[in-house]
Write a protein that holds these residues in place. Structure first.
Motif, PDB file in Angstrom:
ATOM      1  N   LEU A 193      31.952 -27.791  16.392  1.00 30.82           N
ATOM      2  CA  LEU A 193      31.194 -26.650  15.872  1.00 30.82           C
ATOM      3  C   LEU A 193      30.093 -27.076  14.923  1.00 30.82           C
ATOM      4  CD1 LEU A 193      34.190 -24.239  15.115  1.00 30.82           C
ATOM      5  CD2 LEU A 193      32.628 -24.166  17.087  1.00 30.82           C
ATOM      6  N   LEU A 194      30.237 -28.258  14.326  1.00 28.38           N
ATOM      7  CA  LEU A 194      29.294 -28.703  13.310  1.00 28.38           C
ATOM      8  C   LEU A 194      28.151 -29.540  13.868  1.00 28.38           C
ATOM      9  CD1 LEU A 194      31.770 -29.837  10.492  1.00 28.38           C
ATOM     10  CD2 LEU A 194      30.643 -27.618  10.748  1.00 28.38           C
ATOM     11  N   ASN A 195      28.275 -30.006  15.109  1.00 28.49           N
ATOM     12  CA  ASN A 195      27.330 -30.997  15.612  1.00 28.49           C
ATOM     13  C   ASN A 195      26.485 -30.503  16.780  1.00 28.49           C
ATOM     14  OD1 ASN A 195      27.762 -33.704  14.126  1.00 28.49           O
ATOM     15  ND2 ASN A 195      29.852 -32.972  14.504  1.00 28.49           N
ATOM     16  N   PHE A 196      26.280 -29.195  16.865  1.00 20.66           N
ATOM     17  CA  PHE A 196      25.375 -28.671  17.879  1.00 20.66           C
ATOM     18  C   PHE A 196      23.955 -28.650  17.320  1.00 20.66           C
ATOM     19  CE2 PHE A 196      26.510 -25.112  15.239  1.00 20.66           C
ATOM     20  CZ  PHE A 196      25.359 -24.355  15.154  1.00 20.66           C
ATOM     21  N   TYR A 222      26.518 -46.001   7.112  1.00 22.40           N
ATOM     22  CA  TYR A 222      27.282 -44.781   6.853  1.00 22.40           C
ATOM     23  C   TYR A 222      28.709 -44.915   7.377  1.00 22.40           C
ATOM     24  CZ  TYR A 222      28.407 -39.999   5.915  1.00 22.40           C
ATOM     25  OH  TYR A 222      28.998 -38.891   5.385  1.00 22.40           O
ATOM     26  N   LEU A 223      29.684 -44.584   6.501  1.00 22.59           N
ATOM     27  CA  LEU A 223      31.107 -44.636   6.831  1.00 22.59           C
ATOM     28  C   LEU A 223      31.647 -43.212   6.851  1.00 22.59           C
ATOM     29  CD1 LEU A 223      32.058 -47.644   4.520  1.00 22.59           C
ATOM     30  CD2 LEU A 223      31.185 -47.681   6.878  1.00 22.59           C
ATOM     31  N   HIS A 224      32.059 -42.749   8.024  1.00 18.96           N
ATOM     32  CA  HIS A 224      32.461 -41.364   8.198  1.00 18.96           C
ATOM     33  C   HIS A 224      33.795 -41.064   7.532  1.00 18.96           C
ATOM     34  CE1 HIS A 224      35.717 -42.156  11.067  1.00 18.96           C
ATOM     35  NE2 HIS A 224      34.933 -43.051  11.636  1.00 18.96           N
ATOM     36  N   GLY A 225      34.000 -39.802   7.214  1.00 17.01           N
ATOM     37  CA  GLY A 225      35.286 -39.340   6.727  1.00 17.01           C
ATOM     38  C   GLY A 225      36.219 -38.968   7.863  1.00 17.01           C
ATOM     39  N   GLY A 226      37.403 -38.491   7.479  1.00 22.04           N
ATOM     40  CA  GLY A 226      38.407 -38.110   8.461  1.00 22.04           C
ATOM     41  C   GLY A 226      39.798 -38.532   8.061  1.00 22.04           C
ATOM     42  N   ALA A 227      40.022 -38.665   6.739  1.00 17.53           N
ATOM     43  CA  ALA A 227      41.355 -38.925   6.197  1.00 17.53           C
ATOM     44  C   ALA A 227      41.938 -40.247   6.691  1.00 17.53           C
ATOM     45  CB  ALA A 227      42.307 -37.767   6.510  1.00 17.53           C
ATOM     46  N   TRP A 228      41.079 -41.193   7.060  1.00 21.74           N
ATOM     47  CA  TRP A 228      41.471 -42.523   7.552  1.00 21.74           C
ATOM     48  C   TRP A 228      42.116 -42.482   8.927  1.00 21.74           C
ATOM     49  CZ3 TRP A 228      42.757 -40.817   2.657  1.00 21.74           C
ATOM     50  CH2 TRP A 228      42.007 -41.366   1.605  1.00 21.74           C
ATOM     51  N   VAL A 229      42.382 -41.297   9.475  1.00 23.07           N
ATOM     52  CA  VAL A 229      43.109 -41.189  10.744  1.00 23.07           C
ATOM     53  C   VAL A 229      42.269 -40.574  11.864  1.00 23.07           C
ATOM     54  CG1 VAL A 229      45.304 -40.955   9.520  1.00 23.07           C
ATOM     55  CG2 VAL A 229      44.102 -38.890  10.258  1.00 23.07           C
ATOM     56  N   TRP A 230      41.067 -40.148  11.571  1.00 19.00           N
ATOM     57  CA  TRP A 230      40.265 -39.394  12.539  1.00 19.00           C
ATOM     58  C   TRP A 230      38.791 -39.653  12.270  1.00 19.00           C
ATOM     59  CZ3 TRP A 230      36.630 -35.612  11.288  1.00 19.00           C
ATOM     60  CH2 TRP A 230      36.121 -34.856  12.356  1.00 19.00           C
ATOM     61  N   GLY A 231      37.982 -39.349  13.258  1.00 16.08           N
ATOM     62  CA  GLY A 231      36.538 -39.384  13.079  1.00 16.08           C
ATOM     63  C   GLY A 231      35.886 -40.531  13.819  1.00 16.08           C
ATOM     64  N   PRO A 242      31.387 -41.959  14.760  1.00 14.28           N
ATOM     65  CA  PRO A 242      29.977 -41.608  14.581  1.00 14.28           C
ATOM     66  C   PRO A 242      29.620 -40.261  15.212  1.00 14.28           C
ATOM     67  CG  PRO A 242      30.166 -43.924  15.079  1.00 14.28           C
ATOM     68  CD  PRO A 242      31.553 -43.343  15.233  1.00 14.28           C
ATOM     69  N   ALA A 243      30.266 -39.893  16.317  1.00 13.16           N
ATOM     70  CA  ALA A 243      29.934 -38.627  16.974  1.00 13.16           C
ATOM     71  C   ALA A 243      30.334 -37.425  16.127  1.00 13.16           C
ATOM     72  CB  ALA A 243      30.614 -38.555  18.341  1.00 13.16           C
ATOM     73  N   THR A 244      31.443 -37.509  15.388  1.00 14.65           N
ATOM     74  CA  THR A 244      31.899 -36.363  14.603  1.00 14.65           C
ATOM     75  C   THR A 244      30.991 -36.076  13.411  1.00 14.65           C
ATOM     76  OG1 THR A 244      33.367 -37.703  13.193  1.00 14.65           O
ATOM     77  CG2 THR A 244      34.298 -36.812  15.226  1.00 14.65           C
ATOM     78  N   HIS A 245      30.174 -37.051  13.030  1.00 12.39           N
ATOM     79  CA  HIS A 245      29.293 -36.898  11.874  1.00 12.39           C
ATOM     80  C   HIS A 245      27.822 -37.051  12.269  1.00 12.39           C
ATOM     81  CE1 HIS A 245      33.079 -37.243   9.825  1.00 12.39           C
ATOM     82  NE2 HIS A 245      32.522 -37.124   8.650  1.00 12.39           N
ATOM     83  N   ARG A 246      27.530 -36.829  13.551  1.00 11.11           N
ATOM     84  CA  ARG A 246      26.190 -37.149  14.041  1.00 11.11           C
ATOM     85  C   ARG A 246      25.107 -36.275  13.429  1.00 11.11           C
ATOM     86  NH1 ARG A 246      26.593 -38.857  19.628  1.00 11.11           N
ATOM     87  NH2 ARG A 246      27.102 -40.798  18.532  1.00 11.11           N
ATOM     88  N   LYS A 247      25.372 -34.998  13.229  1.00 18.21           N
ATOM     89  CA  LYS A 247      24.317 -34.155  12.660  1.00 18.21           C
ATOM     90  C   LYS A 247      23.958 -34.614  11.250  1.00 18.21           C
ATOM     91  CE  LYS A 247      22.728 -29.411  12.690  1.00 18.21           C
ATOM     92  NZ  LYS A 247      23.045 -28.035  13.119  1.00 18.21           N
ATOM     93  N   LEU A 248      24.979 -34.971  10.463  1.00 16.07           N
ATOM     94  CA  LEU A 248      24.723 -35.450   9.107  1.00 16.07           C
ATOM     95  C   LEU A 248      23.943 -36.756   9.141  1.00 16.07           C
ATOM     96  CD1 LEU A 248      25.030 -35.375   6.064  1.00 16.07           C
ATOM     97  CD2 LEU A 248      27.368 -36.240   6.329  1.00 16.07           C
ATOM     98  N   THR A 249      24.310 -37.678  10.014  1.00 13.78           N
ATOM     99  CA  THR A 249      23.582 -38.950  10.054  1.00 13.78           C
ATOM    100  C   THR A 249      22.178 -38.768  10.632  1.00 13.78           C
ATOM    101  OG1 THR A 249      24.769 -39.509  12.105  1.00 13.78           O
ATOM    102  CG2 THR A 249      25.610 -40.439  10.057  1.00 13.78           C
ATOM    103  N   CYS A 250      21.996 -37.790  11.519  1.00 13.38           N
ATOM    104  CA  CYS A 250      20.630 -37.462  11.952  1.00 13.38           C
ATOM    105  C   CYS A 250      19.793 -36.983  10.770  1.00 13.38           C
ATOM    106  CB  CYS A 250      20.654 -36.391  13.037  1.00 13.38           C
ATOM    107  SG  CYS A 250      21.055 -36.968  14.696  1.00 13.38           S
ATOM    108  N   ARG A 251      20.391 -36.194   9.901  1.00 10.58           N
ATOM    109  CA  ARG A 251      19.658 -35.729   8.725  1.00 10.58           C
ATOM    110  C   ARG A 251      19.246 -36.906   7.843  1.00 10.58           C
ATOM    111  NH1 ARG A 251      17.758 -31.028  10.299  1.00 10.58           N
ATOM    112  NH2 ARG A 251      19.347 -29.409  10.583  1.00 10.58           N
ATOM    113  N   LEU A 252      20.113 -37.909   7.748  1.00 13.85           N
ATOM    114  CA  LEU A 252      19.772 -39.084   6.954  1.00 13.85           C
ATOM    115  C   LEU A 252      18.643 -39.878   7.605  1.00 13.85           C
ATOM    116  CD1 LEU A 252      23.384 -40.137   5.945  1.00 13.85           C
ATOM    117  CD2 LEU A 252      21.670 -39.040   4.496  1.00 13.85           C
ATOM    118  N   ALA A 253      18.668 -39.971   8.927  1.00 19.88           N
ATOM    119  CA  ALA A 253      17.560 -40.618   9.625  1.00 19.88           C
ATOM    120  C   ALA A 253      16.264 -39.842   9.420  1.00 19.88           C
ATOM    121  CB  ALA A 253      17.874 -40.759  11.109  1.00 19.88           C
ATOM    122  N   GLN A 254      16.349 -38.515   9.395  1.00 14.57           N
ATOM    123  CA  GLN A 254      15.165 -37.702   9.113  1.00 14.57           C
ATOM    124  C   GLN A 254      14.594 -37.984   7.728  1.00 14.57           C
ATOM    125  OE1 GLN A 254      16.370 -33.556   9.804  1.00 14.57           O
ATOM    126  NE2 GLN A 254      15.027 -33.534  11.583  1.00 14.57           N
TER     127      GLN A 254
END
Length: 300
Positions: free
Chosen positions: A38-41, A81-90, A92-104
């Protein structure tokens, strides 16, 4: 607000007859996969995206990262960039929109896919992140990056890993020179990361039988935080990890370190990924402004 409230709000828990059934890594992963989708569209436009770039082979397994290239001509500052996810999940794809913003924001962004617990307990994930930082320092020029302007960032569990990696590298001979770090609502003191079933599950998953390492700075980087480079710390006022961020700020201030501490009113955990909140875009901008500011003072 505690972790139980947070994850219930994200509909991660399934119906269960007893409390022990409420908390499992499998349930968390399933719920967070739905949430991440839901967050990465509607991804922002950037100069280029290169996925699945190998950075290290461990036990026959190729570890990979994604490279997000800004628009325009380099050389670009480099952000690992090191993604979150409680060490058990996540991933680069789960945080792609955020990392795109950083590239912007002009950063050549290397988004790291590290091994997850409990299948790979500590220190596997941290070691992977260290390998990725070394890879960035030696290979970023392939995509127009300037490794002399290297910064590090992470959110939640990734904030823990980013701080721990920076502390470890501070004592490493010929380590990459991290100019600044951005720590987004991270866990910095495992000794205080307890109190409910979910946090107990996560500590057990990440450390396994290594509970004696709770105070190790590779696990609880607060204990060696004076070794951190200039730091931007961001956290929501409604985040259960607010006190962890405040404690880190206090250590850095006492040590005379450069520290930009930002608390966002009414914001929950992981809000920088939730662009329904106006604070998400503002938080990215504030983080980028700090990192660019530090890099501008260290340019030679």
């Amino acid at each position: 607000m505690n972790f139980d409230d947070l994850f219930k709000a994200l509909d991660i828990f399934t119906d269960a007859d007893d409390e022990s059934d409420l908390f499992s890594v499998e349930d968390m992963r399933a719920g967070l996969d739905t949430f991440a989708a839901l967050l990465n569209f509607d991804l922002p436009e950037i100069g280029g995206l290169h996925t699945g770039i190998p950075y290290k082979t461990v036990d026959g397994e190729a570890l990979t990262l994604d490279v997000l290239v800004p628009r325009g001509a380099g050389p670009f500052p480099v952000l690992v960039y090191l993604h979150g996810g409680a060490w058990v999940w996540g991933s680069p794809a789960t945080h792609r929109k955020l990392t795109c913003r950083l590239a912007q924001q002009g950063f050549l962004t290397l988004s790291v896919d590290y091994r997850l617990a409990p299948e790979h307990a500590f220190p596997a994930g941290l070691n992977d992140c260290l390998h990725a930082i070394h890879f960035a320092a030696h290979n970023a020029q392939r995509w127009g990056g300037d490794a002399d302007r290297l910064v590090l960032a992470g959110d939640s569990a990734g904030g823990n890993l980013a701080a721990a990696a920076a502390v470890a590298l501070a004592d490493e001979v010929d380590a990459p020179d991290i100019k600044a770090i951005a720590l987004l609502y991270g866990v910095f003191d495992f000794a205080k990361f307890d109190g409910d079933n979910l946090t107990e599950l996560l500590v057990e998953a990440y450390l396994g039988e290594q509970k004696h390492l709770l105070d190790d700075p590779r696990v609880s980087p607060l204990n060696k935080a004076a070794k951190l480079p200039p730091a931007h710390i961001a956290v929501g006022a409604e985040d259960p990890l607010l006190e962890d961020s405040e404690a880190l700020r206090d250590v850095l201030v006492r040590a005379g370190k450069v520290c930009d501490f930002q608390v966002y009113p009414d914001m929950p955990h992981a809000f920088l990924q939730m662009e329904l909140f106006s604070a998400a875009r503002q938080g990215v901008q504030n983080m980028a402004d700090f990192l660019h500011g530090i890099l501008s003072t260290t340019d030679t």
